[in-house]
Design a protein around this motif. Structure first.
Motif, PDB file in Angstrom:
ATOM      1  N   ASN A   1      -2.048  -8.441  10.446  1.00 37.24           N
ATOM      2  CA  ASN A   1      -3.195  -9.229  10.667  1.00 37.24           C
ATOM      3  C   ASN A   1      -3.921  -9.167   9.203  1.00 37.24           C
ATOM      4  OD1 ASN A   1      -2.461  -8.834  13.361  1.00 37.24           O
ATOM      5  ND2 ASN A   1      -4.588  -7.959  13.847  1.00 37.24           N
ATOM      6  N   TRP A   2      -4.493 -10.208   8.753  1.00 32.16           N
ATOM      7  CA  TRP A   2      -5.247 -10.473   7.792  1.00 32.16           C
ATOM      8  C   TRP A   2      -6.156 -11.440   7.976  1.00 32.16           C
ATOM      9  CZ3 TRP A   2      -0.005 -12.280   7.383  1.00 32.16           C
ATOM     10  CH2 TRP A   2      -0.030 -13.607   7.205  1.00 32.16           C
ATOM     11  N   GLN A   3      -7.484 -11.340   6.719  1.00 29.52           N
ATOM     12  CA  GLN A   3      -8.458 -12.348   6.810  1.00 29.52           C
ATOM     13  C   GLN A   3      -8.972 -12.507   5.460  1.00 29.52           C
ATOM     14  OE1 GLN A   3     -11.279 -10.687   9.386  1.00 29.52           O
ATOM     15  NE2 GLN A   3     -12.070  -9.111   7.969  1.00 29.52           N
ATOM     16  N   GLY A   4      -9.549 -13.678   5.184  1.00 28.34           N
ATOM     17  CA  GLY A   4     -10.162 -13.791   3.918  1.00 28.34           C
ATOM     18  C   GLY A   4     -10.322 -15.236   3.269  1.00 28.34           C
ATOM     19  N   ARG A   5     -10.966 -15.443   2.242  1.00 27.54           N
ATOM     20  CA  ARG A   5     -10.850 -16.729   1.586  1.00 27.54           C
ATOM     21  C   ARG A   5     -10.026 -16.761   0.291  1.00 27.54           C
ATOM     22  NH1 ARG A   5     -15.012 -20.032   3.711  1.00 27.54           N
ATOM     23  NH2 ARG A   5     -16.323 -19.072   5.196  1.00 27.54           N
ATOM     24  N   GLY A   6      -9.810 -18.002  -0.074  1.00 25.98           N
ATOM     25  CA  GLY A   6      -8.959 -18.175  -1.219  1.00 25.98           C
ATOM     26  C   GLY A   6      -7.562 -17.390  -1.100  1.00 25.98           C
ATOM     27  N   GLU A   7      -7.122 -17.109  -2.298  1.00 23.08           N
ATOM     28  CA  GLU A   7      -5.358 -16.887  -2.122  1.00 23.08           C
ATOM     29  C   GLU A   7      -5.231 -15.442  -1.925  1.00 23.08           C
ATOM     30  OE1 GLU A   7      -3.216 -17.997  -5.601  1.00 23.08           O
ATOM     31  OE2 GLU A   7      -3.391 -20.068  -5.220  1.00 23.08           O
ATOM     32  N   LEU A   8      -6.208 -14.591  -2.144  1.00 22.49           N
ATOM     33  CA  LEU A   8      -6.155 -13.246  -2.037  1.00 22.49           C
ATOM     34  C   LEU A   8      -6.703 -12.846  -0.585  1.00 22.49           C
ATOM     35  CD1 LEU A   8      -4.981 -10.834  -3.404  1.00 22.49           C
ATOM     36  CD2 LEU A   8      -7.330 -10.578  -4.263  1.00 22.49           C
ATOM     37  N   LYS A   9      -6.113 -12.485   0.347  1.00 24.23           N
ATOM     38  CA  LYS A   9      -6.317 -11.972   1.811  1.00 24.23           C
ATOM     39  C   LYS A   9      -6.504 -10.507   1.869  1.00 24.23           C
ATOM     40  CE  LYS A   9      -5.567 -16.512   3.008  1.00 24.23           C
ATOM     41  NZ  LYS A   9      -6.442 -17.400   2.941  1.00 24.23           N
ATOM     42  N   THR A  10      -7.202 -10.192   2.758  1.00 24.34           N
ATOM     43  CA  THR A  10      -7.450  -8.661   3.051  1.00 24.34           C
ATOM     44  C   THR A  10      -6.594  -8.444   4.339  1.00 24.34           C
ATOM     45  OG1 THR A  10      -9.597  -8.635   1.956  1.00 24.34           O
ATOM     46  CG2 THR A  10      -9.250  -6.679   3.609  1.00 24.34           C
ATOM     47  N   LEU A  11      -5.607  -7.288   3.965  1.00 25.48           N
ATOM     48  CA  LEU A  11      -4.830  -6.968   5.189  1.00 25.48           C
ATOM     49  C   LEU A  11      -5.938  -5.969   6.200  1.00 25.48           C
ATOM     50  CD1 LEU A  11      -2.179  -6.534   6.402  1.00 25.48           C
ATOM     51  CD2 LEU A  11      -1.988  -4.170   4.958  1.00 25.48           C
ATOM     52  N   THR A  12      -5.720  -6.515   7.515  1.00 28.16           N
ATOM     53  CA  THR A  12      -6.652  -5.612   8.331  1.00 28.16           C
ATOM     54  C   THR A  12      -5.885  -4.571   9.382  1.00 28.16           C
ATOM     55  OG1 THR A  12      -6.774  -7.679   9.777  1.00 28.16           O
ATOM     56  CG2 THR A  12      -8.327  -7.217   8.106  1.00 28.16           C
ATOM     57  N   GLN A  13      -4.706  -5.258   9.586  1.00 29.67           N
ATOM     58  CA  GLN A  13      -3.843  -4.300  10.532  1.00 29.67           C
ATOM     59  C   GLN A  13      -2.205  -4.331  10.134  1.00 29.67           C
ATOM     60  OE1 GLN A  13      -4.827  -4.642  14.874  1.00 29.67           O
ATOM     61  NE2 GLN A  13      -2.759  -4.194  15.231  1.00 29.67           N
ATOM     62  N   THR A  14      -1.594  -3.129  10.549  1.00 29.63           N
ATOM     63  CA  THR A  14      -0.066  -3.430  10.127  1.00 29.63           C
ATOM     64  C   THR A  14       0.705  -2.594  11.146  1.00 29.63           C
ATOM     65  OG1 THR A  14      -0.501  -3.145   7.913  1.00 29.63           O
ATOM     66  CG2 THR A  14       1.598  -2.451   8.498  1.00 29.63           C
ATOM     67  N   ASP A  15       1.651  -3.242  11.752  1.00 31.43           N
ATOM     68  CA  ASP A  15       2.277  -2.893  12.830  1.00 31.43           C
ATOM     69  C   ASP A  15       3.777  -2.828  12.385  1.00 31.43           C
ATOM     70  OD1 ASP A  15       0.413  -2.246  14.695  1.00 31.43           O
ATOM     71  OD2 ASP A  15       0.514  -4.417  15.568  1.00 31.43           O
ATOM     72  N   VAL A  16       4.442  -1.588  12.275  1.00 33.66           N
ATOM     73  CA  VAL A  16       5.957  -1.506  12.166  1.00 33.66           C
ATOM     74  C   VAL A  16       6.764  -1.886  13.173  1.00 33.66           C
ATOM     75  CG1 VAL A  16       7.515  -0.151  11.033  1.00 33.66           C
ATOM     76  CG2 VAL A  16       5.242   0.046  10.147  1.00 33.66           C
ATOM     77  N   ARG A  17       7.925  -2.399  13.007  1.00 33.60           N
ATOM     78  CA  ARG A  17       8.915  -2.886  13.863  1.00 33.60           C
ATOM     79  C   ARG A  17      10.272  -2.320  13.419  1.00 33.60           C
ATOM     80  NH1 ARG A  17       5.154  -3.086  16.516  1.00 33.60           N
ATOM     81  NH2 ARG A  17       4.444  -4.788  17.944  1.00 33.60           N
ATOM     82  N   GLN A  18      11.311  -2.084  14.319  1.00 33.26           N
ATOM     83  CA  GLN A  18      12.674  -1.641  14.116  1.00 33.26           C
ATOM     84  C   GLN A  18      13.436  -2.744  13.176  1.00 33.26           C
ATOM     85  OE1 GLN A  18      13.680   1.567  14.417  1.00 33.26           O
ATOM     86  NE2 GLN A  18      11.656   1.793  14.884  1.00 33.26           N
ATOM     87  N   GLY A  19      14.143  -2.164  12.465  1.00 34.31           N
ATOM     88  CA  GLY A  19      15.160  -3.324  11.582  1.00 34.31           C
ATOM     89  C   GLY A  19      16.068  -2.457  11.064  1.00 34.31           C
ATOM     90  N   PRO A  20      17.148  -3.554  10.497  1.00 35.72           N
ATOM     91  CA  PRO A  20      18.304  -2.829   9.803  1.00 35.72           C
ATOM     92  C   PRO A  20      17.761  -2.218   8.473  1.00 35.72           C
ATOM     93  CG  PRO A  20      18.251  -5.218   9.190  1.00 35.72           C
ATOM     94  CD  PRO A  20      16.992  -4.935  10.362  1.00 35.72           C
ATOM     95  N   VAL A  21      18.512  -1.007   8.097  1.00 32.59           N
ATOM     96  CA  VAL A  21      18.389  -0.280   6.889  1.00 32.59           C
ATOM     97  C   VAL A  21      19.540  -0.336   6.045  1.00 32.59           C
ATOM     98  CG1 VAL A  21      18.210   2.290   6.029  1.00 32.59           C
ATOM     99  CG2 VAL A  21      17.342   1.546   8.239  1.00 32.59           C
ATOM    100  N   LEU A  22      19.105  -0.762   4.685  1.00 36.42           N
ATOM    101  CA  LEU A  22      19.934  -0.825   3.594  1.00 36.42           C
ATOM    102  C   LEU A  22      20.270   0.421   2.919  1.00 36.42           C
ATOM    103  CD1 LEU A  22      18.492  -4.301   1.766  1.00 36.42           C
ATOM    104  CD2 LEU A  22      20.057  -3.801   3.819  1.00 36.42           C
ATOM    105  N   ARG A  23      21.273   1.037   3.611  1.00 40.18           N
ATOM    106  CA  ARG A  23      21.589   2.522   3.044  1.00 40.18           C
ATOM    107  C   ARG A  23      22.524   2.315   1.665  1.00 40.18           C
ATOM    108  NH1 ARG A  23      19.989   5.524   7.079  1.00 40.18           N
ATOM    109  NH2 ARG A  23      19.927   4.620   9.235  1.00 40.18           N
ATOM    110  N   ARG A  24      23.467   1.568   1.462  1.00 42.47           N
ATOM    111  CA  ARG A  24      24.284   1.566   0.426  1.00 42.47           C
ATOM    112  C   ARG A  24      23.558   1.149  -0.818  1.00 42.47           C
ATOM    113  NH1 ARG A  24      27.845  -2.010   1.261  1.00 42.47           N
ATOM    114  NH2 ARG A  24      27.092  -2.816   3.214  1.00 42.47           N
ATOM    115  N   THR A  25      24.040   1.386  -1.966  1.00 44.39           N
ATOM    116  CA  THR A  25      23.534   1.103  -3.173  1.00 44.39           C
ATOM    117  C   THR A  25      23.453  -0.341  -3.345  1.00 44.39           C
ATOM    118  OG1 THR A  25      23.897   3.215  -4.306  1.00 44.39           O
ATOM    119  CG2 THR A  25      23.386   1.534  -5.734  1.00 44.39           C
ATOM    120  N   ASN A  26      24.860  -0.867  -3.184  1.00 43.33           N
ATOM    121  CA  ASN A  26      24.817  -2.235  -3.694  1.00 43.33           C
ATOM    122  C   ASN A  26      23.946  -3.296  -2.499  1.00 43.33           C
ATOM    123  OD1 ASN A  26      26.521  -2.143  -1.512  1.00 43.33           O
ATOM    124  ND2 ASN A  26      28.297  -2.936  -2.311  1.00 43.33           N
ATOM    125  N   ALA A  27      23.946  -2.682  -1.409  1.00 42.88           N
ATOM    126  CA  ALA A  27      23.250  -3.285  -0.423  1.00 42.88           C
ATOM    127  C   ALA A  27      21.725  -3.488  -0.801  1.00 42.88           C
ATOM    128  CB  ALA A  27      23.312  -2.697   1.105  1.00 42.88           C
TER     129      ALA A  27
END
Length: 242
Positions: free
Chosen positions: A62-88
């Motif tokens: 979630n974010w809000q604000g005017r102009g190009e620079l917005k203010t982050l107001t909420q962050t929810d983390v979801r599950q996703g793939p993990v890049l474990r190997r160096t080249n990945a």
């Protein structure tokens, strides 16, 4: 520019300290494209945002604000793939740098966003990352208006001939009659046709695709160096895939 967002799918491309305790976070979002958010207090020692605002982590923001620079107001983390190997991991940093430095601010690219998600999944699973990178670079070029057909010369409008030799220019694509300013020359027609069929396994196709995509990416970067490329050449014996 005004606007706010609620539960917007997004990924962190890059972050850096801002003022005393905050972070500036460049994100790639489904509906907003590339934008920069201020995470107030995110750089303080006790802030959970330090752990949450990580590259390759699926987020709902979630974010809000005017102009190009917005203010982050909420962050929810979801599950996703993990890049474990160096080249990945290095490959992920490479595509993040491309997005951060080339995508116009506030320009939505939902198809590229979907491709980015699929690329992260593929990088987390594949032992062979080079085809994954080539496919992302191709999708990125298309999103930036520089897509082309491997099997057609743009200057003649005719199909590529297997026995012919062709050139490549970022602004034109594959050309049958290269000029003095054409970036690549002597590209074999049979290899171009194999690439048009999706062949990224044979060594000759890989070499040609890499040459073309290197020229295309350098053109998009307008001569500026990509810092992530040095990771491949200096990192633990990994080959330079980008």
């Amino acid at each position: 520019m005004t606007g706010s967002a609620m539960q917007e799918p997004a990924y962190v491309l890059h972050r850096r300290p801002y003022r005393e305790t905050s972070l500036l976070v460049d994100v790639f979002a489904l509906n907003a494209g590339r934008i920069t958010l201020v995470a107030r207090g995110g750089h303080s020692a006790k802030s959970p945002l330090k752990a949450q605002l990580q590259p390759f982590q699926p987020l709902l923001l979630n974010w809000q604000g005017r102009g190009e620079l917005k203010t982050l107001t909420q962050t929810d983390v979801r599950q996703g793939p993990v890049l474990r190997r160096t080249n990945a991991l290095y490959s992920g940093l490479y595509i993040n740098e491309l997005l951060q430095r080339v995508l116009p601010v506030g320009d939505p690219h939902p198809e590229l966003f979907a491709n980015y998600i699929e690329t992260l999944r593929a990088l987390s699973e594949a032992q062979d990352i080079e085809p994954v990178l080539r496919r992302f670079e191709w999708a990125f070029a298309k999103a930036m208006g520089l897509g082309f057909q491997w099997s057609e010369s743009t200057d003649t409008g005719r199909p590529v001939e297997p026995a012919g030799f062709y050139g490549y220019d970022p602004e034109q694509g594959i050309v049958a009659h290269p000029s003095d300013t054409t970036r690549l020359n002597g590209l074999r027609g049979d290899v171009l046709l194999a690439l048009s069929e999706g062949d990224l396994e044979s060594p000759v196709c890989r070499r040609l695709a890499k040459r073309v995509m290197r020229v295309l990416v350098d053109h998009l970067m307008q001569g500026r160096p990509l810092h992530s490329r040095s990771l491949f050449s200096h990192g633990r014996g990994e080959s330079n895939e980008s």
